[in-house]
Design an enzyme around this catalytic site. Structure first.
Site, mmCIF file in Angstrom:
data_model
loop_
_atom_site.group_PDB
_atom_site.id
_atom_site.type_symbol
_atom_site.label_atom_id
_atom_site.label_comp_id
_atom_site.label_asym_id
_atom_site.label_seq_id
_atom_site.Cartn_x
_atom_site.Cartn_y
_atom_site.Cartn_z
ATOM 1 N N ILE A 134 0.830 -1.201 0.000
ATOM 2 C CA ILE A 134 0.000 0.000 0.000
ATOM 3 C C ILE A 134 0.868 1.256 0.000
ATOM 4 O O ILE A 134 0.655 2.186 -0.795
ATOM 5 C CB ILE A 134 -0.956 0.010 1.213
ATOM 6 C CG1 ILE A 134 -1.891 -1.214 1.163
ATOM 7 C CG2 ILE A 134 -1.770 1.300 1.237
ATOM 8 C CD1 ILE A 134 -2.814 -1.262 -0.039
ATOM 9 N N SER B 216 -1.177 -14.867 0.269
ATOM 10 C CA SER B 216 -1.592 -15.854 -0.737
ATOM 11 C C SER B 216 -1.209 -15.479 -2.157
ATOM 12 O O SER B 216 -1.369 -16.288 -3.071
ATOM 13 C CB SER B 216 -3.109 -16.069 -0.660
ATOM 14 O OG SER B 216 -3.506 -16.496 0.624
ATOM 15 N N HIS C 7 -7.589 -10.834 -6.295
ATOM 16 C CA HIS C 7 -8.959 -11.345 -6.254
ATOM 17 C C HIS C 7 -9.845 -10.626 -7.271
ATOM 18 O O HIS C 7 -9.720 -9.415 -7.489
ATOM 19 C CB HIS C 7 -9.542 -11.167 -4.856
ATOM 20 C CG HIS C 7 -8.818 -11.958 -3.809
ATOM 21 N ND1 HIS C 7 -9.055 -13.289 -3.593
ATOM 22 C CD2 HIS C 7 -7.843 -11.600 -2.927
ATOM 23 C CE1 HIS C 7 -8.270 -13.725 -2.621
ATOM 24 N NE2 HIS C 7 -7.528 -12.723 -2.201
ATOM 25 N N SER D 117 -4.962 -6.786 -3.881
ATOM 26 C CA SER D 117 -5.698 -6.578 -5.133
ATOM 27 C C SER D 117 -6.032 -5.115 -5.353
ATOM 28 O O SER D 117 -6.029 -4.623 -6.483
ATOM 29 C CB SER D 117 -6.993 -7.397 -5.110
ATOM 30 O OG SER D 117 -6.770 -8.733 -4.730
#
Length: 481
Positions: A12, A45, A49, A344
Site C-alpha cells: 500500500i 496468498s 482477487h 488486489s
C-alpha cells in the site's frame, strides 16, 4: 520539509509512493524495517482477487475491480511476475450452492467481468483434481496470481528513481503538529517534517493513528499459515481454488504461484496485540490447513512441501478498509485495515490517497520528465540463444549460483545495485529468487553471502538473513593465511 510523509512501505505504501512520484511533490517513505515489502506483503496468498467477495457498497467492493485492472497494467510495465489464471470458488456439497449464487450476485453488483456459475461436471473439466463430491463452482477469469513482494519493490524502485526518498529503519514513534500546521514525525534517525501524512503502517496502522488522532479503529493481527510445495506439484491445480468463505476469511485455498510452485493455506488465528509479528508456524495450524485443503483437492500430496511459513494480516474491527483523513487531524490520511483484498486493491487505494492529497493542496503538477518502466532479466526463463547472448554481454550470467531456480551471479549483482538495493540474503531472495527452490538456500546461501560482502564491502559477520537481529554468522572460527 516534505509535502507528504508515507509511513510504511508494504504494497500500500509502495503503490502510494509510485502514484505520487508522477507529480512535482516532495515525498518521503518512513519504513520501520531494514527493507521494503518485509511484512504482510512478503507472506500472503499472492492472489489478485476478482472482486466478488466484498459486500456491495463497501470501500473494498468499490476498489477491488479497479485495483486488479491497474495491477495487470503495472505488472506488465514494471516486469513483475503475474499470471491471469482465474479463480474458482467450489461448493463442497449441495448446501454451499446458495452461497455461490450470493457471491455471483455480489460480483455482478461490483462489476466483476466474465463470471460463470459452473455445475459439477464443468468444474471438474477445468480442474480434474477437485474432490468428486464438488457440487459446483463460481468461475472468475479476471483473478490472477502475482509476485507480491516484487510488485511492491518494483513500484518503490520507480518511485525512488523519480525523486521519492526512502528511509529504512525509521519507525515513527511520535507525531505532533507544529504551530504552522505541519507534521513533525519522530524516528530513531531524527525528526521529519511534512505537510501531510499517509498512514500505511499495516498491522501497526491503528497504533500510528493513535499517536496523533482520537482512537477510531482497532486492528487485530491475524496469523495465517501456509505450505509451499515444490515444482514437482505443478499442475495439481491450474487456477486458484477457493472454498466458500466464512466469517474468518476466504478459507483455505490451493493455488499455483508465478514461480511454478503450489501454495496451500491459510488458516486464521487472531493474535494478542503484543504478538503481532509472531509468524511462527504451529502443528495445530498446519494440520488444520492440510485437512481443510484436502476437502477440495483430496489428492494433495504434502510430501512435496519445501517450506512452511506464516504471515500476519490486519483485521480491522470496522470490517472494511479505513481510507480518509482523520476527522480530528486534517492532513493525516489513514490507509488502514488492508486485509484481503488489500493486495488486489493497492493501486486503486493509491489513487484514493492521491485524490485526497490533491484536495489538501500538497500535490504538484505532473512531471514532464517522469521515468517509468522496469526490466527484470530472469535467466531461467530465457531460450538457449537468449542465454548465450546474455553471457556474451556479461560473463556473470554464465555462473549459476542458485541451482534450484537457475539464478545467476549477474542477477544477484543486479539485486544489490537497484534503486532499492538488497543488503540481506532474503533481500536478494525477494529480488532475484535465490533460495526459493527445494533446498531453500542451503547450497546457494553461502555464495550469496560472499557476493553481498564483495559488492557492498560488508564484513561477513554483519550480513543478515533478513530482519535486524537475524545474523547468519556468529563468529570467525579461524583466520585465513
Amino acid at each position: 520539509m516534505y509535502d507528504v510523509a508515507i509511513i510504511g512501505c508494504g504494497v500500500i505504501g509502495a503503490a502510494t509512493a509510485y502514484e505520487l512520484s508522477r507529480y512535482e511533490t516532495g515525498v518521503v517513505i518512513l519504513e520501520a524495517k531494514n527493507d521494503v515489502a518485509d511484512g504482510t506483503t512478503k507472506a500472503n496468498s499472492a492472489i489478485l482477487h476478482a472482486g466478488y467477495d466484498p459486500e456491495p457498497g463497501t470501500v473494498m467492493a468499490r476498489l477491488n475491480v479497479r485495483g486488479v485492472e491497474l495491477a495487470k497494467e503495472i505488472c506488465e510495465r514494471l516486469d513483475v511476475g503475474y499470471r491471469q489464471c482465474g479463480s474458482m470458488v467450489v461448493a463442497l456439497d449441495e448446501g454451499d450452492l446458495p452461497r455461490l449464487q450470493t457471491l455471483y450476485d455480489r460480483g455482478v453488483a461490483n462489476g466483476v467481468p466474465g463470471m460463470e456459475l459452473l455445475d459439477a461436471e464443468q468444474a471438474h473439466e477445468k480442474e480434474p483434481n477437485l474432490a468428486p463430491s464438488i457440487a459446483g463452482a463460481l468461475w472468475a477469469p479476471s483473478a490472477a496470481i502475482v509476485n507480491p513482494w516484487e510488485y511492491a519493490i518494483a513500484m518503490t524502485e520507480v518511485a525512488v528513481r523519480n525523486g521519492v526518498e526512502l528511509k529504512l529503519r525509521a519507525p515513527v514513534t511520535a507525531i505532533k503538529k507544529a504551530e504552522d500546521g505541519t507534521f513533525v514525525l519522530t524516528t530513531p534517525q531524527g525528526e521529519v517534517e511534512a505537510r501531510a501524512v499517509v498512514n500505511a503502517a499495516g498491522v501497526d496502522a491503528a497504533h500510528v493513528h493513535d499517536l496523533i488522532a482520537s482512537h477510531a479503529f482497532h486492528i487485530t493481527p491475524t496469523r495465517g499459515q501456509y505450505y509451499l510445495l515444490d515444482h514437482s506439484a505443478a499442475g495439481l491445480v491450474n487456477t486458484v481454488v477457493f472454498q466458500c468463505p466464512n466469517e474468518k476469511g476466504k478459507g483455505v485455498l490451493v493455488a499455483p504461484t508465478v514461480h511454478g510452485n503450489v501454495i496451500v493455506g491459510p488458516d486464521a488465528e487472531p493474535l494478542p496485540d503484543d504478538q503481532e509479528y509472531n509468524t511462527a508456524c504451529t502443528a495445530a495450524g498446519q494440520d488444520f490447513v492440510a485437512s481443510q485443503a484436502r476437502l477440495s483437492v483430496p489428492s494433495l500430496d504434502l510430501s512435496d512441501n519445501i517450506r512452511n511459513f506464516a504471515g500476519v494480516r490486519a483485521n480491522v474491527d470496522s470490517g472494511d478498509f479505513v481510507i480518509g483523513e482523520a476527522p480530528d487531524v486534517p492532513g493525516f490520511v489513514d490507509l488502514a485495515g488492508m486485509k484481503s483484498p488489500g493486495l488486489s486493491c493497492a493501486p486503486a487505494v493509491a489513487e484514493e490517497a492521491r485524490d485526497i492529497l490533491v484536495r489538501l493542496g500538497v500535490v504538484g503538477d505532473r512531471k514532464q520528465d517522469y521515468r517509468d518502466g522496469r526490466t527484470h532479466i530472469r535467466f531461467a526463463e530465457k531460450t538457449p540463444e537468449e542465454r548465450a547472448a546474455l553471457i556474451a554481454e556479461n560473463p556473470l550470467y554464465g555462473h549459476v549460483i542458485c541451482r534450484c531456480e537457475t539464478v545467476t551471479e549477474a542477477e544477484i549483482v543486479w539485486a544489490l545495485h537497484t534503486e532499492v538495493p538488497a543488503t540481506t540474503i532474503d533481500g536478494v531472495k525477494r529480488r532475484a529468487g535465490t533460495g526459493m527452490g527445494r533446498c531453500q538456500g542451503g547450497f546457494c546461501g553461502p555464495r550469496v553471502l560472499e557476493i553481498i560482502c564483495r559488492e557492498l564491502g560488508m564484513d561477513p559477520l554483519d550480513v543478515l538473513q533478513d530482519e535486524d537481529g537475524s545474523s547468519v554468522l556468529d563468529s570467525q572460527a579461524k583466520r585465513g593465511a
